[in-house]
Design an enzyme around this catalytic site. Sequence first.
Site, PDB file in Angstrom:
ATOM      1  N   ASP A 168     -10.663   1.373  -4.550  1.00 18.25           N
ATOM      2  CA  ASP A 168     -10.555   2.776  -4.730  1.00 18.25           C
ATOM      3  C   ASP A 168     -10.933   3.377  -5.905  1.00 18.25           C
ATOM      4  O   ASP A 168     -10.875   4.766  -5.952  1.00 18.25           O
ATOM      5  CB  ASP A 168      -8.890   2.923  -4.927  1.00 18.25           C
TER       6      ASP A 168
ATOM      7  N   ASP B 234       0.820  -1.229  -0.074  1.00 17.76           N
ATOM      8  CA  ASP B 234       0.026   0.200   0.198  1.00 17.76           C
ATOM      9  C   ASP B 234       0.830   0.982  -0.090  1.00 17.76           C
ATOM     10  O   ASP B 234       2.097   1.400   0.641  1.00 17.76           O
ATOM     11  CB  ASP B 234      -0.845   0.084   1.235  1.00 17.76           C
TER      12      ASP B 234
ATOM     13  N   GLU C 216       1.416  -0.545  -5.020  1.00 18.05           N
ATOM     14  CA  GLU C 216       0.542   0.220  -5.435  1.00 18.05           C
ATOM     15  C   GLU C 216       1.085   1.805  -5.691  1.00 18.05           C
ATOM     16  O   GLU C 216       1.311   2.532  -4.841  1.00 18.05           O
ATOM     17  CB  GLU C 216      -0.353   0.502  -4.165  1.00 18.05           C
TER      18      GLU C 216
END
Length: 601
Positions: A421, A325, A354
């Site tokens: 997201d 992340d 990410e």
Amino acid sequence: MQLEAIYHRPKLNWSYALDDRTLHIRLRTRRDDVDRVDLFYGDKYGWDKTNSVKPMVKWGSDRLFDYWEAAVQPPYRRLVYFFGLHAGTESVYLLEKGFQTEAPSVSYEGLFDFPFINPADVFKPPVWAKEAIFYQIFPDRFACGDPSINPPAVEPWGGTPTPKNFFGGDLQGVIDHLDYLHDLGINAIYFNPLFEATTNHRYDTKDYLRVDPYLGTNDKLKELVDACHSKGIRVMLDAVFNHCGHTFPPFVDVQEKGEASPYAGWFHVREWPLAVKEDGTTYDTFGFEPIMPKLNTEHPEVKAYLLKVASYWLTEIGIDGWRLDVANEVDHQFWREFRKVVKEANPEAYIVGEIMHDSLPWLLGDQFDAVMNYPFTNILLQFFAHKKTDAGQFADAITTQLANYPKPVNEVAFNLLGSHDTDRLLSLCEGSVERVKLATLFQLTYPGTPCIYYGDEIGMDGNHDPDNRKCMIWDPAQQNQELFSFFRDMIRLRRLSPALRDGSIRFISIADHDHILAYERQADEERYLIVLNNQDQAVIVQVPVTDSQRWQHQTGEQELLEASDEVLHIPLEAYGWAILKAADTHSGKKLVDNIDQPILK
């Protein structure tokens, strides 16, 4: 020739080791400006005995440039080289020191240099990632299998999601539905965070070594991983190492003791004491979230703790990879050490960062195997969902992205059309299932590692967070079964077809049809022609071909297509598509239904 458009630089995406013996050398020129490029190459210590010339192949073009490539196997794993460019009667030669009108006579006259193919420097992602079809699961919203561990005030399954409510999804629920994923053809799962936290999304970690009790236990996760492996499904977890949660014990200690805390150096504190003010926090956070303080990954104790976490879940639980992340906000040195620890624990682990922008600095073989390919996502959404670009612009953008990375990087890029997201694909396509199919069809017939967001395969919709995090629909009567069948068949076709996973890709320009996307995929003797009609009217597409190959096409009944005057005439319905295979058939509004090989190897 427009010399200022010509570009090459050793290493990165311009010259790189494909494997321990092979180099790929690339060159960029202005589009339609150069007729031929030759690569002159040899060994720097024995040029006279080893030098050779090889024509480069123009493998792709975008709006501004042509891209040329040659593969070379230097006998001593080192290479010096230069380029000869020819347009009409004009010729120039590009060396590292610049352009000149004549080829150099000796090898030390400023040639480009690839010093040595060191195996340790070769980018080697896990082989299985090229064959993986990922499925992303948001744990609280996939399935509830053990109501006894539900959070307090859990809401009835299928209710309206909010940023704070819980619906009781858990690990047992995933175990209960593994047959569903197996039937779909999934062979890898990406989980959003599973570790103890306070929110339903769990990106505010409290304990990195404990599964959240509302999801299950560490033993239950081990049971899940073992069950997945028994079905040929790999498991990737979400690592939140950029920041922690406000209930993480070291942060709680710093809140209580301030500068006197032994954990004071674990965080980026700008001003003591820790405080949340109207204009922000006195400590660095993820975004502006006060409950997510940023970790100092340069601190030796933080580094040791997080690397222990990375190793634990690989060795004790047996997971197959990590999704990282906010990976671009963590220092590169931490990720280099992270990779070493991960690969020592499991050499075949898949590491995905990410990052939502150009990511080459993280993909040089010393950090990640892949990143979440949001630039790819945006290219597809602009064409299929928003319809703001035409087929030519789409092909240009895809080619640019392919040119920006080495081939091994493109082959395992984590290609997604939506996630927790983003808005749901069906909503972005204004409810058009046919447009969802077109985008998914391209994703599943394109190089890289595709990932499907849970529920997209049955027609779930949803705008931005939290609407995109609805509970999975398990009532067959409320599922789009025809869409599910499309996903299942396309996944099966990809897994049975090496050309759709590992092959080359070539876009074909279709005159007078801005909404027709045509491209070829080829590997060895297997060859596909794929044509997509991204518009609301039927059309007969004339596809130019360069050989006499016969193509087989499924339109309800099998039918052989043969070029007439070097043109294939292919009828397509509105938002229709065709997948033609040389000497075989997989195409039409529905797939051929005689694929009887097993889905899993």
